[in-house]
Scaffold this active site. Sequence first.
Site, PDB file in Angstrom:
ATOM      1  N   PRO A  45      71.273 -30.074 -35.588  1.00 52.64           N
ATOM      2  CA  PRO A  45      70.120 -30.093 -34.679  1.00 52.64           C
ATOM      3  C   PRO A  45      69.318 -28.788 -34.781  1.00 52.64           C
ATOM      4  O   PRO A  45      69.883 -27.732 -35.070  1.00 52.64           O
ATOM      5  CB  PRO A  45      70.755 -30.232 -33.293  1.00 52.64           C
ATOM      6  CG  PRO A  45      72.172 -29.832 -33.437  1.00 52.64           C
ATOM      7  CD  PRO A  45      72.560 -30.059 -34.862  1.00 52.64           C
ATOM      8  N   ASP A  46      67.996 -28.915 -34.533  1.00 60.89           N
ATOM      9  CA  ASP A  46      67.231 -27.649 -34.469  1.00 60.89           C
ATOM     10  C   ASP A  46      67.391 -27.117 -33.048  1.00 60.89           C
ATOM     11  O   ASP A  46      68.297 -27.547 -32.309  1.00 60.89           O
ATOM     12  CB  ASP A  46      65.772 -27.899 -34.899  1.00 60.89           C
ATOM     13  CG  ASP A  46      64.995 -28.735 -33.892  1.00 60.89           C
ATOM     14  OD1 ASP A  46      63.861 -29.123 -34.200  1.00 60.89           O
ATOM     15  OD2 ASP A  46      65.533 -29.008 -32.793  1.00 60.89           O
ATOM     16  N   PHE A  47      66.574 -26.186 -32.654  1.00 61.86           N
ATOM     17  CA  PHE A  47      66.787 -25.539 -31.340  1.00 61.86           C
ATOM     18  C   PHE A  47      65.866 -26.102 -30.269  1.00 61.86           C
ATOM     19  O   PHE A  47      66.311 -26.379 -29.149  1.00 61.86           O
ATOM     20  CB  PHE A  47      66.537 -24.018 -31.473  1.00 61.86           C
ATOM     21  CG  PHE A  47      67.554 -23.348 -32.355  1.00 61.86           C
ATOM     22  CD1 PHE A  47      67.292 -23.165 -33.705  1.00 61.86           C
ATOM     23  CD2 PHE A  47      68.783 -22.960 -31.838  1.00 61.86           C
ATOM     24  CE1 PHE A  47      68.239 -22.570 -34.525  1.00 61.86           C
ATOM     25  CE2 PHE A  47      69.735 -22.358 -32.659  1.00 61.86           C
ATOM     26  CZ  PHE A  47      69.458 -22.165 -34.001  1.00 61.86           C
ATOM     27  N   ARG A  48      64.557 -26.312 -30.653  1.00 63.13           N
ATOM     28  CA  ARG A  48      63.577 -26.538 -29.573  1.00 63.13           C
ATOM     29  C   ARG A  48      62.968 -27.939 -29.566  1.00 63.13           C
ATOM     30  O   ARG A  48      62.125 -28.213 -28.723  1.00 63.13           O
ATOM     31  CB  ARG A  48      62.470 -25.474 -29.676  1.00 63.13           C
ATOM     32  CG  ARG A  48      63.016 -24.061 -29.401  1.00 63.13           C
ATOM     33  CD  ARG A  48      61.978 -22.963 -29.574  1.00 63.13           C
ATOM     34  NE  ARG A  48      62.594 -21.654 -29.291  1.00 63.13           N
ATOM     35  CZ  ARG A  48      63.343 -20.991 -30.162  1.00 63.13           C
ATOM     36  NH1 ARG A  48      63.549 -21.474 -31.383  1.00 63.13           N
ATOM     37  NH2 ARG A  48      63.913 -19.837 -29.857  1.00 63.13           N
ATOM     38  N   ASN A 119      67.722 -19.629 -40.685  1.00 62.89           N
ATOM     39  CA  ASN A 119      68.877 -20.498 -40.514  1.00 62.89           C
ATOM     40  C   ASN A 119      70.183 -19.759 -40.810  1.00 62.89           C
ATOM     41  O   ASN A 119      70.222 -18.849 -41.626  1.00 62.89           O
ATOM     42  CB  ASN A 119      68.747 -21.738 -41.407  1.00 62.89           C
ATOM     43  CG  ASN A 119      67.519 -22.560 -41.022  1.00 62.89           C
ATOM     44  OD1 ASN A 119      66.980 -22.394 -39.913  1.00 62.89           O
ATOM     45  ND2 ASN A 119      67.068 -23.404 -41.937  1.00 62.89           N
ATOM     46  N   ASP A 121      73.011 -21.662 -41.429  1.00 62.37           N
ATOM     47  CA  ASP A 121      73.894 -22.705 -41.963  1.00 62.37           C
ATOM     48  C   ASP A 121      74.241 -22.518 -43.443  1.00 62.37           C
ATOM     49  O   ASP A 121      75.011 -23.285 -44.003  1.00 62.37           O
ATOM     50  CB  ASP A 121      73.261 -24.095 -41.718  1.00 62.37           C
ATOM     51  CG  ASP A 121      71.843 -24.208 -42.291  1.00 62.37           C
ATOM     52  OD1 ASP A 121      71.003 -24.868 -41.651  1.00 62.37           O
ATOM     53  OD2 ASP A 121      71.563 -23.616 -43.359  1.00 62.37           O
ATOM     54  N   HIS A 138      68.217 -13.950 -39.667  1.00 56.69           N
ATOM     55  CA  HIS A 138      69.018 -13.996 -38.435  1.00 56.69           C
ATOM     56  C   HIS A 138      70.502 -14.009 -38.765  1.00 56.69           C
ATOM     57  O   HIS A 138      71.324 -14.514 -37.991  1.00 56.69           O
ATOM     58  CB  HIS A 138      68.622 -15.217 -37.587  1.00 56.69           C
ATOM     59  CG  HIS A 138      67.216 -15.112 -37.077  1.00 56.69           C
ATOM     60  ND1 HIS A 138      66.550 -16.140 -36.461  1.00 56.69           N
ATOM     61  CD2 HIS A 138      66.331 -14.082 -37.110  1.00 56.69           C
ATOM     62  CE1 HIS A 138      65.318 -15.750 -36.138  1.00 56.69           C
ATOM     63  NE2 HIS A 138      65.163 -14.513 -36.527  1.00 56.69           N
TER      64      HIS A 138
HETATM   65  N1  APR Z   1      60.589 -32.123 -40.524  1.00 55.41           N
HETATM   66  C1  APR Z   1      59.611 -31.226 -40.206  1.00 55.41           C
HETATM   67  N2  APR Z   1      59.657 -30.420 -39.111  1.00 55.41           N
HETATM   68  C2  APR Z   1      60.756 -30.529 -38.331  1.00 55.41           C
HETATM   69  C3  APR Z   1      61.820 -31.418 -38.599  1.00 55.41           C
HETATM   70  C4  APR Z   1      61.700 -32.233 -39.764  1.00 55.41           C
HETATM   71  N3  APR Z   1      62.657 -33.107 -40.107  1.00 55.41           N
HETATM   72  N4  APR Z   1      62.762 -31.281 -37.614  1.00 55.41           N
HETATM   73  C5  APR Z   1      62.295 -30.334 -36.769  1.00 55.41           C
HETATM   74  N5  APR Z   1      61.097 -29.884 -37.191  1.00 55.41           N
HETATM   75  C6  APR Z   1      60.258 -28.825 -36.624  1.00 55.41           C
HETATM   76  C7  APR Z   1      60.133 -28.861 -35.121  1.00 55.41           C
HETATM   77  O1  APR Z   1      59.001 -29.645 -34.750  1.00 55.41           O
HETATM   78  C8  APR Z   1      59.903 -27.380 -34.795  1.00 55.41           C
HETATM   79  O2  APR Z   1      58.523 -27.044 -34.939  1.00 55.41           O
HETATM   80  O3  APR Z   1      60.925 -27.622 -36.918  1.00 55.41           O
HETATM   81  C9  APR Z   1      60.693 -26.664 -35.889  1.00 55.41           C
HETATM   82  C10 APR Z   1      62.043 -26.166 -35.402  1.00 55.41           C
HETATM   83  O4  APR Z   1      61.799 -25.137 -34.469  1.00 55.41           O
HETATM   84  P1  APR Z   1      63.024 -24.482 -33.680  1.00 55.41           P
HETATM   85  O5  APR Z   1      63.917 -25.553 -33.180  1.00 55.41           O
HETATM   86  O6  APR Z   1      62.435 -23.501 -32.717  1.00 55.41           O
HETATM   87  O7  APR Z   1      63.849 -23.705 -34.807  1.00 55.41           O
HETATM   88  P2  APR Z   1      63.490 -22.301 -35.458  1.00 55.41           P
HETATM   89  O8  APR Z   1      61.992 -22.147 -35.595  1.00 55.41           O
HETATM   90  O9  APR Z   1      64.305 -22.170 -36.680  1.00 55.41           O
HETATM   91  O10 APR Z   1      64.031 -21.252 -34.331  1.00 55.41           O
HETATM   92  C11 APR Z   1      63.903 -19.906 -34.632  1.00 55.41           C
HETATM   93  O11 APR Z   1      65.137 -19.320 -32.655  1.00 55.41           O
HETATM   94  O12 APR Z   1      66.951 -19.938 -31.429  1.00 55.41           O
HETATM   95  C12 APR Z   1      66.476 -18.970 -32.266  1.00 55.41           C
HETATM   96  O13 APR Z   1      67.615 -17.599 -33.776  1.00 55.41           O
HETATM   97  C13 APR Z   1      67.321 -18.938 -33.498  1.00 55.41           C
HETATM   98  O14 APR Z   1      66.669 -18.894 -35.821  1.00 55.41           O
HETATM   99  C14 APR Z   1      66.405 -19.508 -34.570  1.00 55.41           C
HETATM  100  C15 APR Z   1      65.032 -19.127 -34.046  1.00 55.41           C
END
Ligand code: APR
Length: 280
Positions: A45-48, A119, A121, A138
Amino acid sequence: VDEGAPSKTLESRTVDGLAKYIKEGHAKRIVVMTGAGISTSAGIPDFRSPNTGLYANLARLNLPYAEAVFDISFFRENPTPFYTLAHELYPGKYRPTVTHSFIRLLHEKGLLLKLFTQNIDCLEREAGVPDESIIEAHGSFARQSCIDCKSPYPQEELKKQIEAKTIPRCHKSSCHGLVKPEIVFFGEQLPSAFFDNIDVPTEADLCIVLGTSLQVQPFASLPGACKSGVPRVLINMERVGGLGSRSDDVLLLGDCDAGVRKLAKAIGWEDELEDLWAQT
Ligand code: APR
């Protein structure tokens, strides 16, 4: 202006315009910036993202607020939420995505100047991007140490503790401090490698931002470091970080795996990309 130089700007702010820019050899030093969005199709999962993002699903860890799971002062008080998450996220269970393979392909073609990733991972490494091309801004699960005396801690021992759902502590009896993977928590400094390479984007002739909300500094400032006249491509579900504000920004909004496949096809790299990913 050198009249003989081919137009450095894009013919059009589309996949085809971008593919042409690359095929004509204008992009020899590509800087790539990635976030959790490139690993969601791998099952991480992503974060937000609303609903599916980690921060929307940590209620079971009863945190005072979602990001506490990566907060160093909270971790000192209560390391259990982080280690519960580490048990789920620990590298080795996931396969890189075709987006990871696209970055590897840029390297294979000698076009990857540097990959900056947020990331933890290690999927870029698993996809075959070489260590010297990766800046893990990070940190990652690659190393772990005591947060008090900084002594390194054996990886195999950490894996055992995570599997057993126990909390690893420093082997030095005089210390007995908490052990933490060298992931950058909120409140901690980014690795020196990030700051040593912070000017690399100024040398790029193409910037590709993939799967990040660009919410966290100082990483979020990287795309802005690219010189004007250098196209910046955003391949992301949503528009973020001021990308699109420059006349040669290219927004390919949508799923990143679909986006890199479309770009690879337009350049003529479709088969090479699929072959690379099939071997991963
Ligand atoms: N294809 C394209 N975009 C995607 C997909 C996908 N399959 N899945 C998710 N996204 C987009 C989301 O719409 C969002 O804009 O990827 C982005 C993910 O954002 P975050 O969840 O905020 O992740 P990230 O930007 O890596 O967070 C940055 O925050 O929590 C801290 O240290 C942690 O490294 C992390 C940092």
